[in-house]
Design a protein around this motif. Structure first.
Motif, PDB file in Angstrom:
ATOM      1  N   TYR A  78      52.332  37.679   3.417  1.00  0.00           N
ATOM      2  CA  TYR A  78      53.206  36.606   3.888  1.00  0.00           C
ATOM      3  C   TYR A  78      54.580  37.137   4.249  1.00  0.00           C
ATOM      4  O   TYR A  78      55.046  38.129   3.687  1.00  0.00           O
ATOM      5  N   ARG A  79      55.248  36.407   5.164  1.00  0.00           N
ATOM      6  CA  ARG A  79      56.653  36.696   5.444  1.00  0.00           C
ATOM      7  C   ARG A  79      57.493  36.229   4.255  1.00  0.00           C
ATOM      8  O   ARG A  79      57.071  35.348   3.503  1.00  0.00           O
ATOM      9  N   ALA A  80      58.718  36.772   4.169  1.00  0.00           N
ATOM     10  CA  ALA A  80      59.609  36.378   3.066  1.00  0.00           C
ATOM     11  C   ALA A  80      60.235  35.001   3.313  1.00  0.00           C
ATOM     12  O   ALA A  80      60.877  34.437   2.435  1.00  0.00           O
ATOM     13  N   GLN A  81      60.038  34.464   4.518  1.00  0.00           N
ATOM     14  CA  GLN A  81      60.640  33.184   4.897  1.00  0.00           C
ATOM     15  C   GLN A  81      60.170  32.046   3.973  1.00  0.00           C
ATOM     16  O   GLN A  81      58.969  31.921   3.709  1.00  0.00           O
ATOM     17  N   PRO A  82      61.099  31.213   3.520  1.00  0.00           N
ATOM     18  CA  PRO A  82      60.668  30.109   2.649  1.00  0.00           C
ATOM     19  C   PRO A  82      59.912  29.025   3.415  1.00  0.00           C
ATOM     20  O   PRO A  82      60.075  28.888   4.626  1.00  0.00           O
ATOM     21  N   LEU A  83      59.122  28.279   2.698  1.00  0.00           N
ATOM     22  CA  LEU A  83      58.551  27.046   3.258  1.00  0.00           C
ATOM     23  C   LEU A  83      59.627  25.971   3.173  1.00  0.00           C
ATOM     24  O   LEU A  83      60.478  26.015   2.279  1.00  0.00           O
ATOM     25  N   VAL A 249      50.073  30.220  -0.734  1.00  0.00           N
ATOM     26  CA  VAL A 249      50.477  29.864   0.631  1.00  0.00           C
ATOM     27  C   VAL A 249      51.796  30.555   0.965  1.00  0.00           C
ATOM     28  O   VAL A 249      52.708  30.598   0.143  1.00  0.00           O
ATOM     29  N   GLY A 250      51.869  31.059   2.186  1.00  0.00           N
ATOM     30  CA  GLY A 250      53.151  31.602   2.676  1.00  0.00           C
ATOM     31  C   GLY A 250      53.120  31.626   4.190  1.00  0.00           C
ATOM     32  O   GLY A 250      52.072  31.438   4.810  1.00  0.00           O
ATOM     33  N   LYS A 251      54.320  31.853   4.764  1.00  0.00           N
ATOM     34  CA  LYS A 251      54.389  31.947   6.226  1.00  0.00           C
ATOM     35  C   LYS A 251      53.590  33.166   6.693  1.00  0.00           C
ATOM     36  O   LYS A 251      53.653  34.237   6.069  1.00  0.00           O
ATOM     37  N   LYS A 252      52.882  32.998   7.806  1.00  0.00           N
ATOM     38  CA  LYS A 252      52.033  34.066   8.335  1.00  0.00           C
ATOM     39  C   LYS A 252      52.840  35.315   8.650  1.00  0.00           C
ATOM     40  O   LYS A 252      53.927  35.200   9.221  1.00  0.00           O
ATOM     41  N   LEU A 253      52.280  36.439   8.321  1.00  0.00           N
ATOM     42  CA  LEU A 253      52.879  37.700   8.738  1.00  0.00           C
ATOM     43  C   LEU A 253      52.533  37.880  10.210  1.00  0.00           C
ATOM     44  O   LEU A 253      51.368  37.781  10.596  1.00  0.00           O
TER      45      LEU A 253
END
Ligand code: FMN
Length: 254
Positions: A78-83, A249-253
């Motif tokens: 995942y990207r480090a970007q928060p949801l 769950v995390g933002k897609k790489l």
């Protein structure tokens, strides 16, 4: 060597033969006992967090169903970007959102459930959601709100340890942890309850996979975890409520 008799016994769990041995006239439902509550009760002074209602999602989540199904895969990086809270609201609505309360014991949701019993609760291990402190939260589907449960130090390490050292929950924005409250299903189905609870969990997680695709996020289901450790982490009793499934769950790489 695999134990053939044991395998035979466990295969029975997948069959509906059990229906023939249940006296359905003796279930708590048939005996006129009130259905258990739709959602787990909570303290009046609990800290609740507003979520975005479904009619305010705007264009969020609007991709072609075919695209979501086609692109779905288990994503463990995942990207480090928060949801955002909006995105989390969408995922919670997609997985357990209530569309219509029928009475005190029944509600229609975005996912199907055997006998409309919906025996699952959704906990979140929040690590990286904008505007939320790290901690364990619970979704309240009736209110469409989040309930802050508690926090602990090193939650990222603790969740990873509880899933037998799988590391991707550490870099996820949030891990969904579904518990079962089996009596909600047993009230109607007695010992035919348990197979359908497991089937129900599959529907919920599939909606999470598809909803994630629609917000440029990814998820990966997890059925490998330490039962006692995970229940202890959630502070559930392990008997009347226990963990059955998880998904990070995390933002897609890119
Ligand atoms: C019931 C279930 C349990 C799973 N448990 C895990 C798990 O504990 N750890 C993991 O890394 N993947 C887990 N997965 C993901 C599968 O490995 C994955 O779905 C499979 O390899 C196929 O890949 P795909 O989902 O990308 O098509 C699970 C999937 C399901 C449906």
């Amino acid at each position: 060597m695999m134990d053939k008799e044991l395998i035979k016994a466990y295969r029975l769990f997948l069959k509906d033969s059990i229906r023939k041995v249940i006296d359905f006239s003796a279930t708590d439902q048939s005996r006129g006992i009130d259905p258990p509550p739709i959602e787990k009760p909570y303290a009046k002074d609990a800290k609740l967090i507003d979520l975005i209602p479904c009619d305010q999602f705007g264009n969020m989540g609007k991709i072609a169903l075919k695209t979501a199904i086609h692109n779905r895969e288990s994503r463990r990086s995942y990207r480090a970007q928060p949801l955002t809270i909006e995105e989390l609201s969408f995922l919670l609505w997609a997985t357990q959102g209530i569309k219509q309360k029928l009475d005190d014991g029944h509600a229609l949701r975005t996912v199907p459930s055997a006998g409309c019993r919906h025996a699952l609760e959704t906990y979140l291990c929040v690590l990286n959601v904008r505007g939320l402190d790290q901690g364990i939260y619970r979704y309240l589907p009736l209110e469409h709100k989040l309930l802050y449960e508690f926090t602990e130090d090193n939650l990222d390490k603790k969740i990873s340890h509880a899933v037998l050292g799988q590391s991707y929950p550490k870099t996820a924005a949030v891990t969904f942890i579904w518990t079962a409250i089996p009596y909600r299903m047993e009230w109607r189905y007695d010992i035919a309850a348990h197979k359908v609870i497991a089937i129900d969990a599959g529907h919920v997680c599939q909606n999470l996979y598809l909803a994630c695709e629609a917000i440029d996020a990814g998820t990966c289901a997890m059925a490998a975890y330490d039962q006692e450790e995970m229940d202890k982490l959630l502070r559930v009793d392990g008997q009347n409520e226990f963990t059955i499934y998880l998904a990070s769950v995390g933002k897609k790489l890119k």
